[in-house]
Design a protein around this motif. Structure first.
Motif, PDB file in Angstrom:
ATOM      1  N   TYR A  94       0.830  -1.202   0.000  1.00 18.42           N
ATOM      2  CA  TYR A  94       0.000   0.000   0.000  1.00 18.42           C
ATOM      3  C   TYR A  94       0.867   1.256   0.000  1.00 18.42           C
ATOM      4  O   TYR A  94       0.942   1.995   0.977  1.00 18.42           O
ATOM      5  CB  TYR A  94      -0.941  -0.004   1.202  1.00 18.42           C
ATOM      6  N   ARG A  95       1.563   1.455  -1.119  1.00 16.99           N
ATOM      7  CA  ARG A  95       2.394   2.650  -1.294  1.00 16.99           C
ATOM      8  C   ARG A  95       2.314   3.111  -2.747  1.00 16.99           C
ATOM      9  O   ARG A  95       2.207   2.280  -3.656  1.00 16.99           O
ATOM     10  CB  ARG A  95       3.857   2.325  -0.951  1.00 16.99           C
ATOM     11  N   LEU A  96       2.399   4.403  -2.949  1.00 21.28           N
ATOM     12  CA  LEU A  96       2.325   4.953  -4.299  1.00 21.28           C
ATOM     13  C   LEU A  96       3.355   4.317  -5.216  1.00 21.28           C
ATOM     14  O   LEU A  96       3.052   3.945  -6.354  1.00 21.28           O
ATOM     15  CB  LEU A  96       2.578   6.464  -4.257  1.00 21.28           C
TER      16      LEU A  96
ATOM     17  N   ASP B 125      -9.510   0.118  -0.828  1.00 21.58           N
ATOM     18  CA  ASP B 125      -8.306   0.926  -0.657  1.00 21.58           C
ATOM     19  C   ASP B 125      -7.245   0.571  -1.700  1.00 21.58           C
ATOM     20  O   ASP B 125      -6.692   1.443  -2.370  1.00 21.58           O
ATOM     21  CB  ASP B 125      -7.725   0.721   0.747  1.00 21.58           C
ATOM     22  N   TYR B 126      -6.980  -0.706  -1.810  1.00 23.64           N
ATOM     23  CA  TYR B 126      -5.958  -1.136  -2.777  1.00 23.64           C
ATOM     24  C   TYR B 126      -6.438  -0.889  -4.204  1.00 23.64           C
ATOM     25  O   TYR B 126      -5.666  -0.486  -5.068  1.00 23.64           O
ATOM     26  CB  TYR B 126      -5.615  -2.615  -2.561  1.00 23.64           C
TER      27      TYR B 126
ATOM     28  N   LEU C 145      -8.370   1.460  -5.278  1.00 23.25           N
ATOM     29  CA  LEU C 145      -8.299   2.878  -5.616  1.00 23.25           C
ATOM     30  C   LEU C 145      -6.850   3.322  -5.811  1.00 23.25           C
ATOM     31  O   LEU C 145      -6.544   4.131  -6.694  1.00 23.25           O
ATOM     32  CB  LEU C 145      -8.965   3.718  -4.518  1.00 23.25           C
ATOM     33  N   LEU C 146      -5.978   2.793  -4.987  1.00 18.98           N
ATOM     34  CA  LEU C 146      -4.556   3.088  -5.157  1.00 18.98           C
ATOM     35  C   LEU C 146      -4.094   2.668  -6.551  1.00 18.98           C
ATOM     36  O   LEU C 146      -3.455   3.432  -7.284  1.00 18.98           O
ATOM     37  CB  LEU C 146      -3.757   2.345  -4.078  1.00 18.98           C
TER      38      LEU C 146
ATOM     39  N   ARG D 141      -5.577   4.752  -9.555  1.00 22.58           N
ATOM     40  CA  ARG D 141      -4.869   6.014  -9.773  1.00 22.58           C
ATOM     41  C   ARG D 141      -3.551   5.782 -10.522  1.00 22.58           C
ATOM     42  O   ARG D 141      -3.212   6.496 -11.472  1.00 22.58           O
ATOM     43  CB  ARG D 141      -4.600   6.693  -8.422  1.00 22.58           C
TER      44      ARG D 141
ATOM     45  N   GLN E  97      -4.219   4.998 -14.162  1.00 19.30           N
ATOM     46  CA  GLN E  97      -4.595   6.208 -14.897  1.00 19.30           C
ATOM     47  C   GLN E  97      -3.359   7.065 -15.172  1.00 19.30           C
ATOM     48  O   GLN E  97      -3.180   7.603 -16.266  1.00 19.30           O
ATOM     49  CB  GLN E  97      -5.633   7.004 -14.100  1.00 19.30           C
TER      50      GLN E  97
ATOM     51  N   VAL F  47     -15.475   5.784   0.143  1.00 24.64           N
ATOM     52  CA  VAL F  47     -14.502   6.288  -0.834  1.00 24.64           C
ATOM     53  C   VAL F  47     -14.697   5.696  -2.216  1.00 24.64           C
ATOM     54  O   VAL F  47     -14.339   6.321  -3.217  1.00 24.64           O
ATOM     55  CB  VAL F  47     -13.035   6.047  -0.397  1.00 24.64           C
TER      56      VAL F  47
ATOM     57  N   GLN G 107     -17.297   5.509  -3.766  1.00 24.46           N
ATOM     58  CA  GLN G 107     -18.233   6.377  -4.482  1.00 24.46           C
ATOM     59  C   GLN G 107     -17.672   7.773  -4.739  1.00 24.46           C
ATOM     60  O   GLN G 107     -18.284   8.583  -5.410  1.00 24.46           O
ATOM     61  CB  GLN G 107     -19.540   6.501  -3.691  1.00 24.46           C
ATOM     62  N   LEU G 108     -16.508   8.046  -4.155  1.00 21.83           N
ATOM     63  CA  LEU G 108     -15.903   9.364  -4.358  1.00 21.83           C
ATOM     64  C   LEU G 108     -14.948   9.360  -5.544  1.00 21.83           C
ATOM     65  O   LEU G 108     -14.640  10.395  -6.126  1.00 21.83           O
ATOM     66  CB  LEU G 108     -15.136   9.791  -3.096  1.00 21.83           C
ATOM     67  N   ALA G 109     -14.464   8.181  -5.899  1.00 22.96           N
ATOM     68  CA  ALA G 109     -13.446   8.084  -6.939  1.00 22.96           C
ATOM     69  C   ALA G 109     -14.055   8.340  -8.323  1.00 22.96           C
ATOM     70  O   ALA G 109     -15.265   8.283  -8.509  1.00 22.96           O
ATOM     71  CB  ALA G 109     -12.812   6.707  -6.895  1.00 22.96           C
ATOM     72  N   ARG G 110     -13.177   8.635  -9.292  1.00 25.64           N
ATOM     73  CA  ARG G 110     -13.579   8.702 -10.688  1.00 25.64           C
ATOM     74  C   ARG G 110     -12.774   7.691 -11.452  1.00 25.64           C
ATOM     75  O   ARG G 110     -11.562   7.798 -11.477  1.00 25.64           O
ATOM     76  CB  ARG G 110     -13.304  10.098 -11.261  1.00 25.64           C
TER      77      ARG G 110
ATOM     78  N   ARG H 140     -16.456   5.956 -10.413  1.00 21.24           N
ATOM     79  CA  ARG H 140     -16.945   5.344  -9.178  1.00 21.24           C
ATOM     80  C   ARG H 140     -16.654   3.846  -9.221  1.00 21.24           C
ATOM     81  O   ARG H 140     -16.873   3.203 -10.247  1.00 21.24           O
ATOM     82  CB  ARG H 140     -18.445   5.589  -9.029  1.00 21.24           C
TER      83      ARG H 140
ATOM     84  N   ARG I  59      -5.766   4.928   8.502  1.00 14.68           N
ATOM     85  CA  ARG I  59      -4.708   3.967   8.228  1.00 14.68           C
ATOM     86  C   ARG I  59      -3.370   4.417   8.794  1.00 14.68           C
ATOM     87  O   ARG I  59      -2.594   3.626   9.323  1.00 14.68           O
ATOM     88  CB  ARG I  59      -4.596   3.785   6.712  1.00 14.68           C
TER      89      ARG I  59
ATOM     90  N   TYR J 131     -20.413  12.279   7.794  1.00 13.28           N
ATOM     91  CA  TYR J 131     -19.663  11.544   6.777  1.00 13.28           C
ATOM     92  C   TYR J 131     -20.582  10.685   5.926  1.00 13.28           C
ATOM     93  O   TYR J 131     -20.579   9.461   6.010  1.00 13.28           O
ATOM     94  CB  TYR J 131     -18.564  10.706   7.442  1.00 13.28           C
TER      95      TYR J 131
ATOM     96  N   LEU K  85     -22.626  10.799   1.837  1.00 10.79           N
ATOM     97  CA  LEU K  85     -22.737  11.472   0.545  1.00 10.79           C
ATOM     98  C   LEU K  85     -23.825  12.528   0.557  1.00 10.79           C
ATOM     99  O   LEU K  85     -23.639  13.658   0.083  1.00 10.79           O
ATOM    100  CB  LEU K  85     -23.059  10.466  -0.555  1.00 10.79           C
TER     101      LEU K  85
ATOM    102  N   LEU L  82     -12.055  15.080   1.304  1.00  5.60           N
ATOM    103  CA  LEU L  82     -12.249  14.407   0.019  1.00  5.60           C
ATOM    104  C   LEU L  82     -13.728  14.192  -0.277  1.00  5.60           C
ATOM    105  O   LEU L  82     -14.170  14.329  -1.418  1.00  5.60           O
ATOM    106  CB  LEU L  82     -11.495  13.073   0.008  1.00  5.60           C
ATOM    107  N   LEU L  83     -14.465  13.856   0.760  1.00  2.57           N
ATOM    108  CA  LEU L  83     -15.920  13.730   0.600  1.00  2.57           C
ATOM    109  C   LEU L  83     -16.513  15.037   0.080  1.00  2.57           C
ATOM    110  O   LEU L  83     -17.271  15.065  -0.895  1.00  2.57           O
ATOM    111  CB  LEU L  83     -16.544  13.352   1.949  1.00  2.57           C
TER     112      LEU L  83
ATOM    113  N   ARG M 169     -15.506  16.038  -3.599  1.00  5.94           N
ATOM    114  CA  ARG M 169     -16.304  15.356  -4.623  1.00  5.94           C
ATOM    115  C   ARG M 169     -17.685  16.016  -4.765  1.00  5.94           C
ATOM    116  O   ARG M 169     -18.172  16.240  -5.873  1.00  5.94           O
ATOM    117  CB  ARG M 169     -16.454  13.884  -4.237  1.00  5.94           C
TER     118      ARG M 169
ATOM    119  N   LEU N 220      -2.593   8.596   2.594  1.00  8.60           N
ATOM    120  CA  LEU N 220      -2.236   8.292   1.210  1.00  8.60           C
ATOM    121  C   LEU N 220      -3.346   8.691   0.236  1.00  8.60           C
ATOM    122  O   LEU N 220      -3.076   9.158  -0.869  1.00  8.60           O
ATOM    123  CB  LEU N 220      -1.926   6.801   1.084  1.00  8.60           C
ATOM    124  N   VAL N 221      -4.581   8.550   0.657  1.00 11.98           N
ATOM    125  CA  VAL N 221      -5.697   8.906  -0.238  1.00 11.98           C
ATOM    126  C   VAL N 221      -5.639  10.357  -0.703  1.00 11.98           C
ATOM    127  O   VAL N 221      -6.136  10.688  -1.775  1.00 11.98           O
ATOM    128  CB  VAL N 221      -7.084   8.659   0.399  1.00 11.98           C
TER     129      VAL N 221
ATOM    130  N   LEU O 245      -4.211  10.418  -3.951  1.00 11.33           N
ATOM    131  CA  LEU O 245      -4.899   9.680  -5.006  1.00 11.33           C
ATOM    132  C   LEU O 245      -5.987  10.526  -5.656  1.00 11.33           C
ATOM    133  O   LEU O 245      -6.417  10.264  -6.774  1.00 11.33           O
ATOM    134  CB  LEU O 245      -5.533   8.399  -4.430  1.00 11.33           C
TER     135      LEU O 245
ATOM    136  N   ARG P 134      -8.160  13.728  -7.288  1.00  8.59           N
ATOM    137  CA  ARG P 134      -7.919  14.778  -8.287  1.00  8.59           C
ATOM    138  C   ARG P 134      -8.765  15.961  -7.912  1.00  8.59           C
ATOM    139  O   ARG P 134      -9.993  15.830  -7.859  1.00  8.59           O
ATOM    140  CB  ARG P 134      -8.322  14.303  -9.682  1.00  8.59           C
TER     141      ARG P 134
END
Lengths: 334, 334
Positions: free
Chosen positions: A226-228, A252-253, A255-256, A259, A262, A282, A284-287, A289, B82, B226, B228, B255-256, B259, B281-282, B285, B287
């Motif tokens: 779990y590192r960039l 978590d993994y 989404l890491l 990114r 991408q 989270v 649902q927060l990502a792009r 989703r 984390r 916390y 949506l 982050l919530l 978005r 870390l998030v 991740l 944008r």
DNA sequence: ATGAAAGCGCTAACAT
DNA sequence: ATGTTAGCGCTTTCAT
């Protein structure tokens, strides 16, 4: 001001201060045998206790009682995520209402029996443990030490223990089945490198493999810390891999890795479909989703009531108590 | 198979089986007084213990010893994220090397004294607690109950306790100072609605207010749960608000909200600059990548060594032990 | 209505 | 080299 070791106040001190016996103190403070002690004495005892700052000694009590009011869980459970920690909170509240104290045991140990021993030393009223840490020998040890309720959270029934079924393999199966139905053929499965996760990861991989066999798709386990930097390394290796999808172990993994993919110029889900697990917010927060696997477990309060019932009725046969349902939540990453 | 209550195996049973006294069993199993017991007897004792499945009784030991080997922390600490859970893991390992067992106490309680009492009942060797839960009365109670080391993690020195300074107000101050220097003038500060976070939130807000006064900018606390839906509600109210920046309490809430703001058609950082905290870390991740406040605390292993030292040297004066440094990590969201 | 006393399992000071 | 024993703080039965 010098720091001096405080004089320990015991129930005998309270008894002396109130001019009664230790027995009376015990009756009053624990409110056992109501109506046995007169209201005036009760008040005198309570005053004395408050004045002296008396705090009862849990170890002495449980030594005498033969059992403690502790309910033990491994702290690794708490590290899983916000979802789990909300649930834990609910569980603790419920247990508290029934008179138990929830503590999370910080210990890790490679050997399940050593770990079980360190739990057993506390003689908890109950332990709730991921079943993968419960070998038959560990269960024996706990029961032998007098731990009344051994509750396993496990993919399959654990002999000698009460089991709440968590089919982690089902998560892997659902993810891969979904990806296969979407036409994906070469699927990577993330294997997290962080300690304590390998057991879950193994289960999830096993389920993925099973679904892969059924649907004729190919599975490749890929290690990921779990590192960039590690995610970037994995993403770079993607171009030559031919993988068109990945089951990210959990959100978590996933989404890491999303990114990193991408950033490497790959499109999600166009080039790579991604599925996570645990269905955290989270996702649902990502792009895009994140598609995820949710598990619908019983509430913490329900589990607390169940644990209390099992403690009260020591005769109950070990067996499966409940099965948490797994469910795919389809979003935009697959 | 019927479930029968297992016969409790005590050290007396082991002694009987090995044909020695209880004292000898104790010496052998704890490896105290080396060379006192012959190698043959040692082996006999160990064999008997293993054969009977003997597990020592922590409550009895600590009753006799006058102190337990437990180190207690509130479990709320573990829920933070984390970052913290990795640190806790490190702490637990360190404590284990020194012979202590870390347990996270699940209890919440509105009254700090009641909470302190439930910790004190376990007579831990040490407690490490967010200082905001440590009123003077709570500290007194713990010390009075014989808890040797009361370690506060707190924004300011806690009288009677050892304190590791965590300037949560500093996080708010740094965030608002940074935003002001970027030309932002109307800054919202997220107040999380989840239980257990209000104390930190209050500190962070206080620091934000202080910086606002210095830099002549305006601060508005905004509640946010916390979820949506709640973030969407808050984002909708943004248009009429005039806020050009927000300090998101921590990275999760930031982050919530980010978005939700983006979904509402607002540009980050163009229309709204966002700063988080904890530097998870998030944050990297998202944008745009999230500007955050990192805190550089001592490692878990270092803290474990410190706790051990304080337990060993009961005379040490209470006071400030260490100050965690706060640092702004500038990224693209501000 | 209250007190005396035994005993939970363990360790360590003191015998042998 | 090993055993005897007191006692940690508490609850609870039994006696008063």
């Amino acid at each position: 001001m010098t720091t001096m070791s405080a004089p320990r106040v015991t129930s005998a001190d309270v008894a002396r201060a109130a001019g009664v016996s230790r027995a009376t103190v015990s009756f009053v403070l624990n409110d056992t045998e109501p109506g046995r002690v007169s209201e005036t004495t009760r008040q005198r005892v309570r005053d004395a206790a408050a004045r002296l700052g008396y705090v009862s000694h849990a170890a002495a009590r449980s030594l005498r009682a033969g059992r403690s009011n502790l309910v033990l869980m491994p702290a690794t459970q708490a590290a899983i995520g916000r979802l789990v920690s909300d649930w834990l909170d609910d569980l603790q509240q419920g247990l508290h209402r029934h008179g138990y104290t929830l503590v999370l045991h910080g210990g890790h140990d490679s050997d399940p029996v050593d770990l079980a021993r360190s739990w057993a030393e506390l003689r908890p009223a109950a332990v709730a443990v991921p079943g993968m840490q419960l070998t038959p020998a560990a269960v024996d040890l706990l029961r032998n030490a007098g731990v009344g309720v051994v509750l396993a959270l496990s993919p399959e029934a654990v002999p000698g223990a009460y089991t709440v079924i968590f089919r982690h393999d089902e998560a892997g199966r659902l993810a891969v089945e979904h990806l296969a139905q979407r036409g994906r053929r070469r699927i990577a499965v993330v294997m997290p490198q962080e300690r304590g996760l390998d057991l879950y990861a193994g289960q999830r991989l096993a389920g993925a493999r099973q679904a892969a066999a059924t649907h004729g798709v190919q599975i490749t386990p890929v290690p990921l810390a779990y590192r960039l930097a590690d995610a970037a390394r994995l993403a770079r290796s993607w171009h030559d891999s031919g993988w068109d999808a990945v089951f990210g172990y959990n959100d978590d993994y996933a989404l890491l890795l999303t990114r990193a993919l991408q950033d490497e110029g790959l499109d999600v889900p166009g080039d790579v479909a991604v599925v996570g697990a645990d269905d955290l917010l989270v996702a649902q927060l990502a792009r895009p989703r994140l598609t995820s696997i949710a598990f619908d477990t019983s509430s913490g309060a329900e589990l607390a009531a169940l644990i209390d019932r099992l403690i009260q009725q020591p005769g109950t046969e070990p067996g499966v108590l409940h099965t948490a349902a797994m469910r795919l939540v389809e979003r935009d990453s697959s």
